[in-house]
Enzyme design. Structure first.
Site, PDB file in Angstrom:
ATOM      1  N   ILE A 119      17.288  -2.712  10.294  1.00 50.06           N
ATOM      2  CA  ILE A 119      16.700  -1.989   9.162  1.00 50.06           C
ATOM      3  C   ILE A 119      17.116  -2.679   7.867  1.00 50.06           C
ATOM      4  CG2 ILE A 119      16.572   0.229   7.960  1.00 50.06           C
ATOM      5  CD1 ILE A 119      15.258   0.093  10.794  1.00 50.06           C
ATOM      6  N   GLU A 152       3.442   1.778  11.918  1.00 49.48           N
ATOM      7  CA  GLU A 152       2.585   2.412  12.933  1.00 49.48           C
ATOM      8  C   GLU A 152       3.394   3.330  13.857  1.00 49.48           C
ATOM      9  OE1 GLU A 152      -0.607   0.856  12.417  1.00 49.48           O
ATOM     10  OE2 GLU A 152       0.367  -0.636  11.157  1.00 49.48           O
ATOM     11  N   PRO A 212      16.928   0.863   4.113  1.00 43.63           N
ATOM     12  CA  PRO A 212      17.058   2.172   4.761  1.00 43.63           C
ATOM     13  C   PRO A 212      16.249   3.287   4.097  1.00 43.63           C
ATOM     14  CG  PRO A 212      19.214   1.166   4.442  1.00 43.63           C
ATOM     15  CD  PRO A 212      18.231   0.290   3.741  1.00 43.63           C
ATOM     16  N   LYS A 213      16.231   3.281   2.781  1.00 43.63           N
ATOM     17  CA  LYS A 213      15.583   4.396   2.094  1.00 43.63           C
ATOM     18  C   LYS A 213      14.067   4.380   2.308  1.00 43.63           C
ATOM     19  CE  LYS A 213      16.938   6.809  -2.063  1.00 43.63           C
ATOM     20  NZ  LYS A 213      17.493   6.623  -3.408  1.00 43.63           N
ATOM     21  N   THR A 214      13.462   3.198   2.117  1.00 40.24           N
ATOM     22  CA  THR A 214      12.011   3.141   2.302  1.00 40.24           C
ATOM     23  C   THR A 214      11.654   3.241   3.786  1.00 40.24           C
ATOM     24  OG1 THR A 214      12.129   0.724   2.172  1.00 40.24           O
ATOM     25  CG2 THR A 214      11.491   1.892   0.172  1.00 40.24           C
ATOM     26  N   GLN A 230       9.122   5.947   5.331  1.00 39.75           N
ATOM     27  CA  GLN A 230       8.037   5.518   6.204  1.00 39.75           C
ATOM     28  C   GLN A 230       7.973   6.401   7.450  1.00 39.75           C
ATOM     29  OE1 GLN A 230       5.597   3.734   5.734  1.00 39.75           O
ATOM     30  NE2 GLN A 230       5.646   1.772   6.736  1.00 39.75           N
ATOM     31  N   ILE A 251       0.828  -1.214   0.000  1.00 37.18           N
ATOM     32  CA  ILE A 251       0.000   0.000   0.000  1.00 37.18           C
ATOM     33  C   ILE A 251       0.862   1.263   0.000  1.00 37.18           C
ATOM     34  CG2 ILE A 251      -1.954  -1.136   1.072  1.00 37.18           C
ATOM     35  CD1 ILE A 251      -1.099   0.121   3.753  1.00 37.18           C
ATOM     36  N   LYS A 300      11.561  -5.657  12.642  1.00 38.90           N
ATOM     37  CA  LYS A 300      10.167  -5.538  13.069  1.00 38.90           C
ATOM     38  C   LYS A 300       9.512  -4.408  12.284  1.00 38.90           C
ATOM     39  CE  LYS A 300      11.491  -5.083  17.477  1.00 38.90           C
ATOM     40  NZ  LYS A 300      11.628  -5.202  18.955  1.00 38.90           N
ATOM     41  N   GLY A 301       8.202  -4.331  12.384  1.00 42.72           N
ATOM     42  CA  GLY A 301       7.466  -3.323  11.631  1.00 42.72           C
ATOM     43  C   GLY A 301       7.689  -1.917  12.154  1.00 42.72           C
TER      44      GLY A 301
END
Ligand code: FAD
Lengths: 326, 712
Positions: B596, B672, B599-601, B605, B463, B668-669
């Site tokens: 990580i 959020e 790194p760029k995305t 984020q 997304i 990890k994510g």
């Protein structure tokens, strides 16, 4: 959107003829009109495109500066003569909308843009401006953006333009043409208060074409400021805006112009506050007094109560900037 | 594998594998597919909040040019899945099922025509008469009627009243307005019936598999007979986590006109009919000792939901877990109102809860006269206070330090309203964020060809975070091949199963599967010969390709550890002492989310989350006129999100220490946590600048007037 015809009459005269037909409406940049058509607020039968008419000029005239009705907001705001002689207008234009919109929006369209009141835009809601007699949704409703001056029990909408706040402060004149010829309307008399007829935004008669505006020469270039307070730093309509121009002689205010946006159904000139400034020294105290005079007679509607504080604060701050105090 | 270090260069890492497609317009989104025989649908919304449709006039619409059908509850074909639900379930509205109106803007008719413009015009001709019911849409009038949802999570540990007898106390209420996701891409579906029991959709969704299952259940056809395509998604933030009524409406429509139907929601529909972050009232009471040890926390939340769904977040849960504290009581209740259902929105619950908790902690820090970071350090915990389990990996203390240095925390004044610059008040604020680090089952098929290409396939969606990019980076790193030789296929329900892209789970879930697939490929190659030139190995062994299918999921580590990602946001704001205007000056966000990978995305984020947090803090608010129960700013002109001028320098920093207990990749994510905490940091900075505490977001200029400190 309802189906409509589109035409581009070749000459100014042909445009005048075309707009005299029932159901016809001028389209310039279209940034306001097309939105209103999409939302079903306006449904013209015929769009008369005027973008090719020779009304884009910005040039000195006797005793002032002429700006054509089709001059783009972006072009006017960057124009050398405007920046040098009428910086207040340039600042006000740059405070409006976004660069993309200013690249489409015209001076004539800006003057005639309609209110952003949410009830006016939502055709399921009552609105005396859109549908006379249906009531005013904003009274007792969502009226954070609404008027504190000159409203009526029929309508508390505001005129949303920034440019017009500068033009009313600068004593501009609107030049219009109809079948009967041309006439000149002082800017302060151009827009109306809602009274019993909020459906009428202004005093332009049916079948009249705006040719341009004229701003008389003045001595305000050095001490002008447009301050707009909004919910984000750009691309938002004014909660309150203030156009302030001063002519100084040493530390004394020789002449002053003050107008507010976001507070009334028309760009709101503050004549009494101007009087309180003239002859006074440049000082925070002078400005505070003028600001207090400026908000006399204000009436609020719940959601916009804060404007009683924000308006004088913005006036004081704008005057400080204009005078060089900050 | 890159090892733990926070020195990730801001320009480092791979660029997006689909970046070029996206910026050139070559990436096709759901509404952009050319499908033979396509027709166009436009929805008509109700204009009352509650009641029944007395009559609905569709004659004028039916006679309008190009119109193929006008569908309402009176003529809609029956949806098999709707019939089985005998007693009204609290869940989705059943579109065109009956004459009930349960919120203002609810779709009551679908007009289908041979062009979009004709459908739009005809939709404006549909009129309805209603029997009006009495509606309730104001949360704060309905707090008393709030109830615990089914999966009741009232929670207590120790003595819930302990905070009362503590020497230093804060007891305050906090309000968050409804916020709307508003991704750039509107919800869009092209729905086509390929046979009586066979469907293909091109649909905006965060989970092609979930959409597939839901459509199959609703129309009672075999799951494998539903093909869901969602190759590119133009943002979602949670509002494409479920099948919405408009998607069912498009399928009903396609059945009626016997042609494919395209239905793109209007921006206004995006506000009313695909969820939002619920307006939430919270009350927090905290007690502490004079030296800043937390004695007790009470945190109670009431969020709004619709009359037809018990949608509940758990904002108060952050108070169970974020700090060491023996005595905690939390509850999460909901109040049913006559409005559309809310849905998960980036950082669901946690973003709401952290705004309140981290504001309250800031208030406490001033009462205690202890630096806000120091206060947090004094209540730091390495075990989850709720479960008693150790955290799988927590380096939040590193994050506090990194961020404090970067923002220049030492320049902060502990006395509100005492710092100025160029006539503006200056304030520093910080707040923490936390989110569960879940790992869901995921399956990846990896095929290595003798041409040296790696193809990875799984039914995940992207997304916007750059999932394909991160997976390609991870595979390239693991296999030691170049990214150009790797393709990542996704957004297609016929691929091996993957979870929905929600809840910051994809890196951990699909990333682990990708890693394990690569490892398994490497083992198989090892068996073929001792070379890292895999293509050559395949040729030598006369194999056209090697293929592995990896099922990966969490194991027993979930019983041993409590798993979370953390973040901390630092901000500097300027506040005008006369007009109350708040300007963001600088933002630093530090993520503690394991290793990580990309790194760029990752940086994008974090920056995106911080910007969303600026919106949450300073401008976002969906406004209802309660007399009509109708949204009054359902458009992007009136509902404000940050524009460039609102966005300052944003530094994204990473602790970048692998969480070695959670999954094989140590990552990890972070979707959020990029947002969670930001609004609190801004509110705290505004207080630091002015001494004005705003507890009801957003912090607009009107809330600042009256009590601003004087600047000489
Ligand atoms: C999202 C958004 C944000 C905005 N923010 C701001 C803001 O912050 N400040 C601000 O001041 N404005 C703002 N605007 C409004 C913008 O300035 C106006 O839309 C624009 O100036 C209108 O000019 P136009 O040429 O596009 O007019 P059009 O839309 O073409 O026309 C507007 C009206 O004027 C009539 N008309 C146009 N020219 C003539 C003429 N020569 N003679 C007679 N009638 C004529 C048309 O018939 C129509 O009724 C915003 C607009 C949008 C969409």
């Amino acid at each position: 959107m309802k189906q409509f015809q589109y035409s581009r009459p070749a000459t100014q005269q042909a445009v005048i003829d075309a707009i005299n037909k029932p159901g016809a409406k001028i389209i310039a940049g279209g940034t306001n009109l097309v939105d209103l058509m999409k939302r079903g607020v306006t449904a013209p039968d015929k769009l008369i495109d005027i973008n090719h008419l020779p009304l884009k000029n910005i040039a000195p005239v006797k005793g002032g500066l002429h700006i054509g009705a089709l001059a783009l907001n972006s072009v006017v705001s960057e124009n050398k003569l405007v920046v040098a002689q009428q910086p207040l207008l340039s600042m006000a234009l740059k405070a409006g909308a976004s660069p993309q919109l200013r690249n489409m929006a015209t001076v004539g369209g800006n003057i005639l843009q309609r209110t952003r009141c949410a009830y006016f835009y939502d055709t399921t809601m009552p609105c005396n401006k859109r549908e006379p007699g249906s009531g005013c949704g904003a009274i007792g409703g969502y009226n954070r953006m609404h008027a504190i001056f000159g409203a009526s029990d029929k309508c508390i909408a505001v005129h949303p333009s920034d440019m017009c706040v500068a033009l009313v402060a600068l004593d501009a004149t609107v030049i219009v043409q109809s079948k009967k010829g041309t006439r000149r309307i002082p800017f302060a008399d151009f827009h109306r208060l809602p009274g019993e007829h909020p459906d009428l935004d202004n005093n332009l008669a049916a079948g009249e074409l705006i040719l341009g505006v004229e701003i008389p020469d003045n001595n305000f270039a050095k001490n002008s400021y447009y301050l707009k307070i909004r919910d984000r730093q750009s691309y938002a309509f004014a909660l309150v805006s203030v156009a302030a121009s001063l002519e100084l002689e040493g530390n004394t205010i020789k002449n002053a112009r003050l107008a507010m946006g976001g507070v009334a159904h028309k760009p709101w000139r503050l004549v009494e506050a101007e009087k309180a400034l003239i002859g006074k020294p440049v000082s925070a105290e002078t400005f505070n007094i003028a600001a207090q005079i400026a908000i006399q007679g204000a009436k609020t509607y719940g959601g916009n109560d804060f404007k009683l504080k924000l308006a004088p604060a913005t006036i004081t701050e704008a005057l400080k900037h204009a005078s060089g105090l900050v | 594998m890159r090892t733990g270090s926070n020195s990730i260069p801001s320009s480092g890492g791979m660029s997006r594998v689909d970046g070029r497609l996206k910026v050139t317009g070559a990436a096709k989104y759901s509404a952009e597919y050319e499908v033979k025989g396509l027709t166009y649908g436009v929805l008509v919304g109700s204009t009352i909040a509650k009641g029944t449709i007395k009559s609905i006039d569709i004659k004028r619409a039916e006679r309008a040019p190009g119109v193929l059908a006008v569908i309402t509850h009176l003529n809609s074909p029956k949806v098999p899945g709707y019939q089985s639900a005998t007693n009204t379930p609290k869940g989705q509205i059943r579109i065109f099922y009956d004459n009930k109106v349960v919120y203002n803007g609810q779709p009551i008719a679908l007009v289908i025509a041979n062009t979009f413009e004709r459908a739009l015009y005809a939709a404006s001709l549909v009129t309805a008469q209603y029997n009006n019911g009495e509606h309730q849409t104001r949360l704060t009038d309905n707090l008393q009627a709030a109830f615990s949802p089914k999966d009741d999570n009232e929670y207590k540990r120790g003595d819930p009243d302990a905070w009362r007898s503590a020497p230093v106390k804060v007891e305050q209420e906090y309000l968050l307005p409804s916020e709307v996701h508003n991704p750039m891409e509107m919800h869009a579906i092209i729905a086509r019936w390929d046979a009586e029991d066979k469907i293909t959709v091109w649909d905006k969704t965060q989970g092609v598999k979930d959409t597939q299952t839901n459509i199959a259940l609703t129309f009672k056809i075999p799951t494998e007979n539903v093909q869901v395509n969602s190759r590119f998604v133009g943002g979602a933030f949670g509002n494409a986590l479920q099948v919405w009524p408009h998607e069912i409406a498009a399928l009903i429509g396609a059945k009626v006109v016997k042609r494919p139907v395209k239905l793109v929601l209007s921006r206004t529909d995006m506000f009313t009919s695909v969820g939002y972050r619920p307006h939430t009232w919270q009350k927090i009471a905290i007690g502490a000792t004079a030296d800043g040890k937390l004695v007790g926390i009470n945190h109670h939340a009431v969020g709004q939901t619709s009359a037809y769904e018990d949608f509940a977040e758990a904002p108060a849960d952050v108070s169970r877990q974020l700090y060491a504290c023996a005595n905690v009581a939390t509850s999460n209740k909901i109040a049913s109102l006559d409005i559309g259902s809310p849905v998960w929105m980036r950082g669901p619950g946690y973003a709401t809860g952290c705004f309140a908790l981290e504001s309250a902690l800031d208030e406490l820090s001033y009462q205690l006269n202890i630096d806000p970071i120091e206060l947090r350090m004094r209540n730091y915990t390495d075990v989850d206070p709720e479960s008693g389990k150790a955290f799988s990996g927590k380096f939040l203390n590193d994050a506090y330090k990194l961020g404090a240095d970067d923002i220049g925390w030492s320049n902060r004044s502990s006395k509100p309203g005492s710092l100025t610059k160029d006539g503006w008040l200056v304030g520093y604020g910080m707040a923490g964020g936390v989110f569960v680090a879940d790992r869901e089952p995921a399956t990846v098929r990896a095929t290595f060809t003798d041409g040296g290409k790696l193809i990875m396939q799984t039914a995940v969606s992207d997304i916007g975070p750059g999932t394909a990019t991160a997976m390609v980076a991870l595979a390239a790193d693991t296999l030691g091949i170049t990214a150009e030789n790797i393709r990542f296929d996704m957004g297609d329900s016929s691929l091996p199963p993957a979870p929905q892209q929600g809840g910051s789970t994809i890196m951990s879930s699909v990333g682990s599967a990708v890693f394990l697939a690569c490892k398994q490929l490497m083992e198989k190659f090892k068996a073929l010969g001792d070379s890292s030139d895999y293509a050559q190995l395949l040729k030598q062994n006369k194999l056209p390709k090697l293929e592995v299918l990896i099922d990966s999921k969490a194991g027993t580590e979930v019983d041993k550890y409590a798993m979370y990602s953390w973040s901390v946001h630092y901000v500097v704001v300027h506040v005008h002492p006369v007009t109350g205007v708040v300007k963001m000056e600088k933002v630093t966000c530090v993520a503690d989310s394991g290793r990580i990978i990309s790194p760029k995305t990752a940086r994008s984020q974090i920056i995106g989350g911080a910007i969303m947090g600026i919106g949450m803090a300073l401008m976002e608010e969906a406004v209802i006129d309660h007399r009509y129960g109708r949204l009054m700013n359902a458009n992007l002109g009136d509902y404000h999100v940050p524009v460039n001028a609102d966005i300052p320098q944003i530094n994204a920093l990473f602790v970048n220490k692998a969480d070695t207990n959670i999954n094989p990749i140590g990552a990890k994510g972070m979707g959020e946590i990029a947002l969670i905490g930001m609004a609190g940091a801004v509110a705290n900075a505004v207080y630091n600048a002015t001494g004005i505490r705003v507890r009801d977001l957003p912090i607009t200029p009107d809330k600042m007037l009256g009590a601003l400190p004087h600047v000489a």
